[in-house]
Design a protein around this motif. Structure first.
Motif, PDB file in Angstrom:
ATOM      1  N   PHE A  91      -9.364   1.432   7.283  1.00 17.69           N
ATOM      2  CA  PHE A  91      -7.954   1.865   7.311  1.00 17.69           C
ATOM      3  C   PHE A  91      -7.728   3.165   6.529  1.00 17.69           C
ATOM      4  CE2 PHE A  91      -7.996  -2.813   7.628  1.00 17.69           C
ATOM      5  CZ  PHE A  91      -7.411  -2.950   8.874  1.00 17.69           C
ATOM      6  N   GLY A  92      -8.824   3.912   6.325  1.00 10.40           N
ATOM      7  CA  GLY A  92      -8.716   5.158   5.578  1.00 10.40           C
ATOM      8  C   GLY A  92      -7.824   6.186   6.255  1.00 10.40           C
ATOM      9  N   TRP A  93      -7.721   6.101   7.584  1.00  9.61           N
ATOM     10  CA  TRP A  93      -6.892   7.070   8.315  1.00  9.61           C
ATOM     11  C   TRP A  93      -5.405   6.940   7.982  1.00  9.61           C
ATOM     12  CZ3 TRP A  93      -3.363   4.812  11.692  1.00  9.61           C
ATOM     13  CH2 TRP A  93      -3.575   3.457  11.974  1.00  9.61           C
ATOM     14  N   LEU A  94      -5.029   5.807   7.397  1.00 13.60           N
ATOM     15  CA  LEU A  94      -3.621   5.628   7.024  1.00 13.60           C
ATOM     16  C   LEU A  94      -3.247   6.402   5.756  1.00 13.60           C
ATOM     17  CD1 LEU A  94      -3.293   1.768   7.642  1.00 13.60           C
ATOM     18  CD2 LEU A  94      -2.303   3.605   9.021  1.00 13.60           C
ATOM     19  N   GLN A  95      -4.266   6.810   4.968  1.00  5.77           N
ATOM     20  CA  GLN A  95      -4.037   7.592   3.737  1.00  5.77           C
ATOM     21  C   GLN A  95      -3.076   6.865   2.782  1.00  5.77           C
ATOM     22  OE1 GLN A  95      -5.589  10.829   3.028  1.00  5.77           O
ATOM     23  NE2 GLN A  95      -6.869   9.883   4.605  1.00  5.77           N
ATOM     24  N   LEU A  96      -3.340   5.587   2.549  1.00  8.71           N
ATOM     25  CA  LEU A  96      -2.457   4.786   1.694  1.00  8.71           C
ATOM     26  C   LEU A  96      -2.984   4.611   0.276  1.00  8.71           C
ATOM     27  CD1 LEU A  96      -1.385   1.920   4.153  1.00  8.71           C
ATOM     28  CD2 LEU A  96      -0.050   3.907   3.420  1.00  8.71           C
ATOM     29  N   LEU A  97      -4.255   4.985   0.051  1.00  9.34           N
ATOM     30  CA  LEU A  97      -4.824   4.770  -1.277  1.00  9.34           C
ATOM     31  C   LEU A  97      -4.075   5.607  -2.316  1.00  9.34           C
ATOM     32  CD1 LEU A  97      -7.121   3.063  -2.408  1.00  9.34           C
ATOM     33  CD2 LEU A  97      -8.595   5.068  -2.289  1.00  9.34           C
ATOM     34  N   TYR A  98      -3.880   5.025  -3.494  1.00 10.12           N
ATOM     35  CA  TYR A  98      -3.140   5.656  -4.597  1.00 10.12           C
ATOM     36  C   TYR A  98      -1.670   5.905  -4.235  1.00 10.12           C
ATOM     37  CZ  TYR A  98      -7.899   6.368  -6.221  1.00 10.12           C
ATOM     38  OH  TYR A  98      -9.198   6.159  -6.589  1.00 10.12           O
ATOM     39  N   THR A  99      -1.105   4.962  -3.502  1.00 11.43           N
ATOM     40  CA  THR A  99       0.334   5.003  -3.195  1.00 11.43           C
ATOM     41  C   THR A  99       0.937   3.641  -3.553  1.00 11.43           C
ATOM     42  OG1 THR A  99       0.126   4.149  -0.941  1.00 11.43           O
ATOM     43  CG2 THR A  99      -0.110   6.535  -1.225  1.00 11.43           C
ATOM     44  N   PRO A 100       2.249   3.567  -3.722  1.00 15.36           N
ATOM     45  CA  PRO A 100       2.879   2.257  -3.956  1.00 15.36           C
ATOM     46  C   PRO A 100       2.612   1.259  -2.836  1.00 15.36           C
ATOM     47  CG  PRO A 100       4.386   4.014  -4.586  1.00 15.36           C
ATOM     48  CD  PRO A 100       3.212   4.684  -3.909  1.00 15.36           C
ATOM     49  N   THR A 101       2.454   1.761  -1.594  1.00 16.15           N
ATOM     50  CA  THR A 101       2.172   0.848  -0.479  1.00 16.15           C
ATOM     51  C   THR A 101       0.854   0.106  -0.693  1.00 16.15           C
ATOM     52  OG1 THR A 101       3.356   2.330   1.012  1.00 16.15           O
ATOM     53  CG2 THR A 101       1.909   0.711   2.026  1.00 16.15           C
ATOM     54  N   ALA A 102      -0.163   0.823  -1.170  1.00 12.36           N
ATOM     55  CA  ALA A 102      -1.449   0.164  -1.452  1.00 12.36           C
ATOM     56  C   ALA A 102      -1.285  -0.907  -2.529  1.00 12.36           C
ATOM     57  CB  ALA A 102      -2.472   1.208  -1.894  1.00 12.36           C
ATOM     58  N   MET A 103      -0.445  -0.630  -3.517  1.00 13.07           N
ATOM     59  CA  MET A 103      -0.207  -1.622  -4.574  1.00 13.07           C
ATOM     60  C   MET A 103       0.521  -2.848  -4.022  1.00 13.07           C
ATOM     61  SD  MET A 103       0.962   1.360  -7.195  1.00 13.07           S
ATOM     62  CE  MET A 103       1.497   0.376  -8.576  1.00 13.07           C
ATOM     63  N   ILE A 104       1.466  -2.614  -3.098  1.00 14.33           N
ATOM     64  CA  ILE A 104       2.170  -3.739  -2.470  1.00 14.33           C
ATOM     65  C   ILE A 104       1.191  -4.593  -1.670  1.00 14.33           C
ATOM     66  CG2 ILE A 104       3.888  -4.333  -0.713  1.00 14.33           C
ATOM     67  CD1 ILE A 104       5.462  -1.823  -1.616  1.00 14.33           C
ATOM     68  N   ILE A 105       0.282  -3.938  -0.944  1.00 13.13           N
ATOM     69  CA  ILE A 105      -0.717  -4.685  -0.161  1.00 13.13           C
ATOM     70  C   ILE A 105      -1.573  -5.550  -1.085  1.00 13.13           C
ATOM     71  CG2 ILE A 105      -2.786  -4.432   1.273  1.00 13.13           C
ATOM     72  CD1 ILE A 105      -1.494  -1.855   2.418  1.00 13.13           C
ATOM     73  N   ALA A 106      -2.041  -4.976  -2.191  1.00 16.33           N
ATOM     74  CA  ALA A 106      -2.902  -5.726  -3.115  1.00 16.33           C
ATOM     75  C   ALA A 106      -2.147  -6.910  -3.727  1.00 16.33           C
ATOM     76  CB  ALA A 106      -3.412  -4.788  -4.209  1.00 16.33           C
ATOM     77  N   GLN A 107      -0.919  -6.684  -4.140  1.00 17.59           N
ATOM     78  CA  GLN A 107      -0.155  -7.780  -4.736  1.00 17.59           C
ATOM     79  C   GLN A 107       0.184  -8.851  -3.697  1.00 17.59           C
ATOM     80  OE1 GLN A 107       3.248  -6.640  -7.027  1.00 17.59           O
ATOM     81  NE2 GLN A 107       2.015  -5.785  -8.681  1.00 17.59           N
ATOM     82  N   THR A 108       0.447  -8.426  -2.463  1.00 14.32           N
ATOM     83  CA  THR A 108       0.732  -9.405  -1.399  1.00 14.32           C
ATOM     84  C   THR A 108      -0.471 -10.315  -1.168  1.00 14.32           C
ATOM     85  OG1 THR A 108       2.249  -7.852  -0.310  1.00 14.32           O
ATOM     86  CG2 THR A 108       1.401  -9.662   1.017  1.00 14.32           C
TER      87      THR A 108
END
Length: 235
Positions: A91-108
């Motif tokens: 999912f690297g093409w989404l460019q979500l790493l180091y964003t709040p969205t990535a943190m939401i995914i991890a916490q979810t």
């Protein structure tokens, strides 16, 4: 001892003055944790309901897996999400790493098993009372799931608050996928870890006080909801 006293006074000053950096960190922490809680509830409640009312081969193994996943190591979850969202990941093409969205995914991922397992227990107890009535009325499975979720809504709200408390206190996963970047992904727990390492105790203590306040508020809400739910039974 003098340093600790000064740090406490500075922390109190930050809280009273409404320091912009402090408020920004608190707002991002609440946004990330609340978003993760809502998504986890959307996934976890139906999952808990369907396991609660279903009987199938291997159900015991499913229950063991659900209970085991409640203790997922946050750093391992962070590592898995990091690998999935990195440029070399699927999912690297989404460019979500180091964003709040990535943190939401991890916490979810961290709190969904908690919400699913706890809600399963709540709804299974309720289903034991309703099962005969459901069978006599030939209630469809999804209708029964909806009825259980609605009737157990107060207990499920306490489950959701438990998930929120877990998400708010989490640090391992969010620091791996968020990077603790100032003004972008810095939340309360990661800031406390960073400021403590730097020896800057004032901001860390102020955020620690806010975390404690949130924990007390969540517990007070849980107790209040339980009291509200039990009141009609003794009226």
């Amino acid at each position: 001892m003098q340093d600790y006293g000064d740090a406490l006074w500075l922390a109190l000053g930050l809280l009273v003055s409404g320091d912009p950096e402090l408020l920004e960190i608190i707002a991002l922490s609440l946004r990330v944790s609340l978003s993760a809680m809502v998504i986890a509830c959307i996934i976890g409640f139906p999952l808990g309901a369907i396991v609660a009312i279903s009987r199938f081969p291997g159900r015991g193994a499913v229950l063991v897996l659900m209970n085991t996943l409640m203790g997922l190591p946050p750093v391992v979850v962070g590592l898995v999400v990091y690998l999935a969202l990195s440029n070399a990941g699927p999912f690297g093409w989404l460019q979500l790493l180091y964003t709040p969205t990535a943190m939401i995914i991890a916490q979810t991922i961290l709190i969904t098993p908690i919400i699913a397992a706890l809600s399963r227990q709540v709804m299974e107890d309720l289903h034991n009372e309703y099962a005969e009535q459901f069978r006599s009325l030939v209630v469809p499975r999804f209708t029964a799931m909806g009825a259980l979720i609605w009737d157990a809504r107060i207990s499920l709200l306490t489950v959701a608050l438990a998930g929120f408390g877990r998400a708010t206190a989490e640090v391992g996963a969010v620091i791996v996928v968020g990077g603790n970047i100032k003004h972008l992904t810095r939340v309360m727990t990661t800031t406390i870890a960073l400021e403590t390492q730097k020896g800057e105790l004032a901001l860390a203590l102020a955020l620690g006080a806010v975390l404690m306040l949130i924990a007390i508020t969540v517990n007070a809400l849980v107790m209040s909801l339980r009291a509200t739910a039990s009141r009609p039974a003794y009226a």
